[in-house]
Scaffold this motif. Sequence first.
Motif: not given
Length: 143
Positions: A49-59
């Motif tokens: 989680k120190r890197g990049e995060s992307s939300r690919i859906s609401s969950e």
Amino acid sequence: AAAAAAAASTAASPSRPLVLRVGSAKPLIYDEIRLPCEVAVRALGEYTKRGESSRISSEMSIHSLQDECGWLVFAENTSRLSTMSVMIDASQSFNLLASRRCMETVDAVPPRHAQLLQVFSFCSTQGSSLRMQTQCQSLLGGG
């Protein structure tokens, strides 16, 4: 600095332990430490989680981190009810070796669970790139 990379069974148990590998350019002194699978997964998740995060859906969130050894890809399902199917396609990547021997994977992540999906290691000093597409789909009823 040593960077952690994991490879092992997602179904760790006393008979099938989770194995954590550490890569380093310098010799390491280490002790064997036995951890519950949940603790190891949580630690890898926090590191990624120190890197990049992307939300690919609401969950569903995908976290990726590049370190000295390559990339880690970690999924987090926040749904209370649905298992989520997650597809990764990294087939357009360059000079990377996949921990699961395949650049395209599909995984089912249960509700309120997280999972290390893939570790991509550098296989050349000539540079590399990770080109990754992700998709997810709810598997209602828990899979």
